[in-house]
Design a protein around this motif. Sequence first.
Motif: not given
Ligand code: NI
Length: 133
Positions: A63, A69, A88-90, A96
């Motif tokens: 990230h 991104h 999208h998962i942090h 990510c």
């Molecule tokens: Ni993320």
Amino acid sequence: MSLKRFGVSLEEELLTDLDLIVENQRFPNRSRAIRFLVNDHKTRQSIAGNQQVTGAIVLVYDHRIARLHTEVANLQHEYHCMVLSSQHIHLDEKNCIETIAVRGTADKVIKLSNKLLAIKGIRHGNLVASSIE
Ligand code: NI
């Protein structure tokens, strides 16, 4: 379907890798792992050309590298006709995971997947796709 037995010779390093697959994916034994790997390979090889496929591209990236991104999003816009959804998962402070559901001809799905996976900084990723014909 009857089972056939055969002997397999592997370098020690490959055998260690196989045993890691057995352990990590909780296969009961090496035979099950080999069966899974052969079927997985067969499925991957069977998609080609103009065949309609559906699947998911999974990407893991850092990230903190801001351009990633943007680059991942730009490619999805470029191939917007094929992208059904993306999630999208942090995962944590650094990582990510992005799952992109896709549908289209095999050659285009593979091309998009290869482009995404080739982005410098993508740590890990994979395409899982199956024929829908
Ligand atoms: Ni993320």
